[in-house]
Design a protein around this motif. Structure first.
Motif, PDB file in Angstrom:
ATOM      1  N   GLY A 177       0.791  -1.229   0.000  1.00 10.51           N
ATOM      2  CA  GLY A 177       0.000   0.000   0.000  1.00 10.51           C
ATOM      3  C   GLY A 177       0.821   1.276   0.000  1.00 10.51           C
ATOM      4  O   GLY A 177       0.465   2.247  -0.670  1.00 10.51           O
ATOM      5  N   GLN A 200      -4.171   8.721  -1.235  1.00  9.36           N
ATOM      6  CA  GLN A 200      -4.181   7.270  -1.384  1.00  9.36           C
ATOM      7  C   GLN A 200      -5.505   6.788  -1.929  1.00  9.36           C
ATOM      8  O   GLN A 200      -6.476   7.541  -2.028  1.00  9.36           O
ATOM      9  N   LEU A 257      -6.827   3.282  -0.871  1.00 11.35           N
ATOM     10  CA  LEU A 257      -6.621   1.985  -0.226  1.00 11.35           C
ATOM     11  C   LEU A 257      -7.878   1.512   0.488  1.00 11.35           C
ATOM     12  O   LEU A 257      -8.672   2.315   0.973  1.00 11.35           O
ATOM     13  N   TRP A 268      -4.619   0.806   6.191  1.00  9.53           N
ATOM     14  CA  TRP A 268      -4.959   1.979   5.386  1.00  9.53           C
ATOM     15  C   TRP A 268      -5.070   3.271   6.187  1.00  9.53           C
ATOM     16  O   TRP A 268      -4.828   4.346   5.670  1.00  9.53           O
TER      17      TRP A 268
END
Ligand SMILES: Cc1cc2nc3c(=O)[nH]c(=O)nc-3n(C[C@H](O)[C@H](O)[C@H](O)COP(=O)(O)OP(=O)(O)OC[C@H]3O[C@@H](n4cnc5c(N)ncnc54)[C@H](O)[C@@H]3O)c2cc1C
Ligand SMILES: *[C@@H]1O[C@H](CO)[C@@H](O)[C@H](O)[C@H]1NC(C)=O
Ligand SMILES: *[C@@H]1O[C@H](CO)[C@@H](O)[C@H](O)[C@H]1NC(C)=O
Ligand SMILES: *[C@@H]1O[C@H](CO)[C@@H](O)[C@H](O)[C@H]1NC(C)=O
Length: 575
Positions: free
Chosen positions: A83, A94, A96, A490
């Motif tokens: 990730g 991001q 994720l 995350w």
């Protein structure tokens, strides 16, 4: 004189262009590039994007199901293994999911949005040398940074980069075998497998099985056979006998940043050949194919001991036993892995009876576990007819070695442990104490430690490819490659991530304190101290010279790579 003026003009050009925010680069330059490349320039989507678009869609359900699946990730340009190299760590941009519960709605709920993060906004689906030559020219004239992405397994973020143009080698899938391959310009012949830069180990091992040969690979089915793995070292359970990946490389076909398509082997472009055999991926050129020495097929002997319940005392007893017997086992050609509740040993050099006799101390340890009725205690002594059935039984589903799959973020750190540590009772006990301390046991959130017994301890020079390699010479005297991995999910904050990096690395300091400065560059600390020495030892100055010869403008550059520009904007997403 003219050459240096030319270079100066280029450098000035690059700097001037660099001032332009990349996002605002005019679209026509992409259209021009794509037209030149037959339309093969495209914009990727982050793996989890469908879930941000519509969390109840069929597409999202498929992403959730495959979130921890490496094969699915490597088949997508925008899919990466870890990730943190998809996201931009420094800014938090991001896309994720919660890897533990990919259906967790929190990750995709407002205010979270799907951002590219470190995923390059443009990719070239590379099909041949002309694509790479065009990309180098494009980068020189626009200042847009290049990155090479094969499978996206990298632990240090070397195959992604915010705002860059990615050369995606995934679809270079040709593979062939020549029992009498002669490197171009040489005379001697070798059994060699020539593979395109997109071939992955599950394909290479299948091919080897069909052709009754053995190829050296790692523990993971989806890592690339001729990309970052072989250019940075490449180790696996067969390496004790057959050598590292670099030891078996016979030839590379590579486009260097000066725009030339070259053949590098022991008889031409020898400096480049040396650099590509351990100097690291993403540094000296874009490899389009490599030819790797094939070994004969042979049965594989396997001994596995495992139990279920965590117990630092038992782990220590196991590691002490392995460490005590290890020099003899290393010389006999055993490779393998040990984790806190597991030891797995493999060799092709012994018969089944010889293997059991050689492993008697470990088998005795296992009998004792059973006598003590240790929960889940199990021992197996097995023979497989060849490597592939062994690999599919033990490794394919291992994912991140721990069976935890991928898709989360990791802080890896590692050390090479030399023969000297195994020499005396005092040095062995010092090593085992250091390993135990580094494992972080018994903390419940201790990092995952793996002792990888994959150094080339019992190779015969005649069985390897000719020519020099550039991995740290410490590999030649190493017995263990010890790795340890922390992780986060995350929703970790920047401070959380920094803390995991710091903790994993600080734990490895226990092993650093009792070993020389040496580590495997493909599986190393992102913040490896003194990395030039640990990755390359005394080869570094020569490698730096070769880098400057073929890539004076640093069109290729990556984190802690040979000749890197650590101040580059390229690293804005790193802490
Ligand atoms: C789950 C897992 C298990 C692993 N197990 C092992 C193991 O057993 N043994 C081992 O040795 N390693 C292992 N590795 C580490 C692996 O070798 C590295 O991650 C390696 O960088 C992967 O190379 P790649 O080409 O597949 O990946 P990528 O991330 O696509 O590329 C890695 C680097 O190589 C460069 N590169 C890729 N292709 C080319 C090319 N054609 N020309 C020039 N540069 C290129 C990239 O720019 C980048 O710098 C493992 C990694 C993971 C995630
Ligand atoms: C999301 O996908 C589902 C299933 O296809 C569909 O029924 C729904 O209308 C979609 N929602 C939106 C906002 O598009
Ligand atoms: C496979 O290779 C091994 C080792 O070289 C050899 O002994 C064996 O006969 C080969 N088998 C076949 C079916 O060709
Ligand atoms: C992340 O989410 C999980 C649950 O999904 C929660 O337990 C954890 O505390 C969160 N972590 C942070 C740093 O917010």
């Amino acid at each position: 004189m003219t050459i240096s003026l030319f270079l100066l003009a280029l450098l000035v050009g690059v700097q001037a262009e660099d001032q332009v925010p990349l996002a605002s680069a005019p679209t026509h330059i992409w259209e021009t590039l794509s037209a030149r490349l037959g339309g093969r320039v495209f914009q990727p989507t982050p793996f989890a994007q469908p879930c941000f678009h519509n969390a109840t869609s069929v597409e999202c359900a498929s992403v959730q199901e495959l979130y921890q699946n490496e094969k699915a990730r490597t088949h997508q340009a925008g899919g990466y293994t870890w990730g943190q190299w998809e996201m931009c760590q420094a800014s938090g941009e991001q896309c994720l999911l919660d890897f533990m519960t990919p259906t967790d709605p929190d990750a995709t709920a407002s205010p979270n949005t799907c951002e590219l993060g470190s995923i390059p906004p443009h990719f070239i689906d590379v099909q041949g040398p002309d694509d790479v030559i065009a990309a180098f020219e494009f980068s020189k004239t626009t200042g847009i940074r290049l990155v090479i992405k094969n499978t996206g397994h990298d632990f240090k973020g070397r195959s992604s980069g915010q705002g860059s143009l990615a050369l995606w080698t995934h679809n270079l899938k040709d593979i062939s075998y020549d029992a009498a391959f002669v490197p171009e310009g040489c005379t001697a012949a070798y059994p060699g497998v020539t593979a395109g830069a997109g071939v992955q180990f599950f394909e290479a091992f299948q091919f080897a099985e069909e052709h009754n040969i053995t190829l050296v690979g790692g523990s993971d089915a989806t890592v690339g056979f001729t990309g970052g793995f072989v250019q940075g070292g490449g180790h696996g359970v067969l390496s004790p006998v057959l050598g590292l990946g670099v030891d078996r490389a016979l030839q590379f076909k590579v486009v260097t940043p000066d725009g030339a398509y070259r053949t590098a082997n022991a008889c031409q472009n020898e400096d480049l050949f040396f650099a590509l055999r351990g100097g690291g991926g993403g540094t000296f050129g874009v490899v389009l194919e490599a030819t790797i020495l094939a070994g004969p097929a042979a049965p594989v002997q396997v001994v596995v001991v495992t139990w279920a319940t965590k117990s630092p005392e038992r782990t220590k007893a196991l590691w002490a036993l392995i460490t005590e017997n290890m020099l003899g086992w290393a010389d006999a050609g055993w490779g393998g892995y040990s984790m806190p509740e597991l030891a797995l040993f493999v060799t092709q050099r012994l018969s089944k009876d010889e293997a059991a006799a050689s492993m008697a101390p470990l088998l005795g340890f296992a009998e004792q576990l059973k006598a003590d009725e240790v929960e889940g205690a199990m021992v197996m002594v097995m023979e497989f007819p060849s490597f592939l059935p062994f690999f599919t039984s033990f490794m394919t589903d291992a994912g991140g070695n721990a069976g935890a799959g991928v898709g989360y973020s990791v802080s890896l750190t590692s050390r090479l442990v030399q023969r000297a540590s195994f020499a005396t009772p005092a040095s062995r006990s010092e090593l085992v104490d250091a390993l135990m301390a580094a494992s972080g046991a018994p903390a419940p959130d201790a990092p995952l430690m793996i002792i990888q017994i994959t150094a080339p301890t019992a190779t015969h020079a005649d069985d390897l490819a000719p020519g020099r390699t550039s991995v740290t010479p410490a590999w030649r005297d190493a017995v263990y490659h010890v790795t340890s991995m922390g992780m986060w999910n995350w929703n970790a904050t920047g401070a959380d991530m920094r803390a995991v990096y710091k903790r994993t690395s600080a734990l490895m300091d226990h092993v650093r304190a009792v070993t020389p400065d040496a580590a495997y560059l493909n599986e190393a600390d992102v913040y490896e101290p003194n990395h030039e020495v640990s990755f390359w030892g005394d080869h570094y100055p020569e490698l730096a010279g070769i880098k400057m010869k073929y890539d004076p403008d640093r069109l290729l550059d990556c984190w802690q790579c040979v000749g890197w520009d650590s101040d580059s904007e390229r690293y804005a997403c790193y802490f």
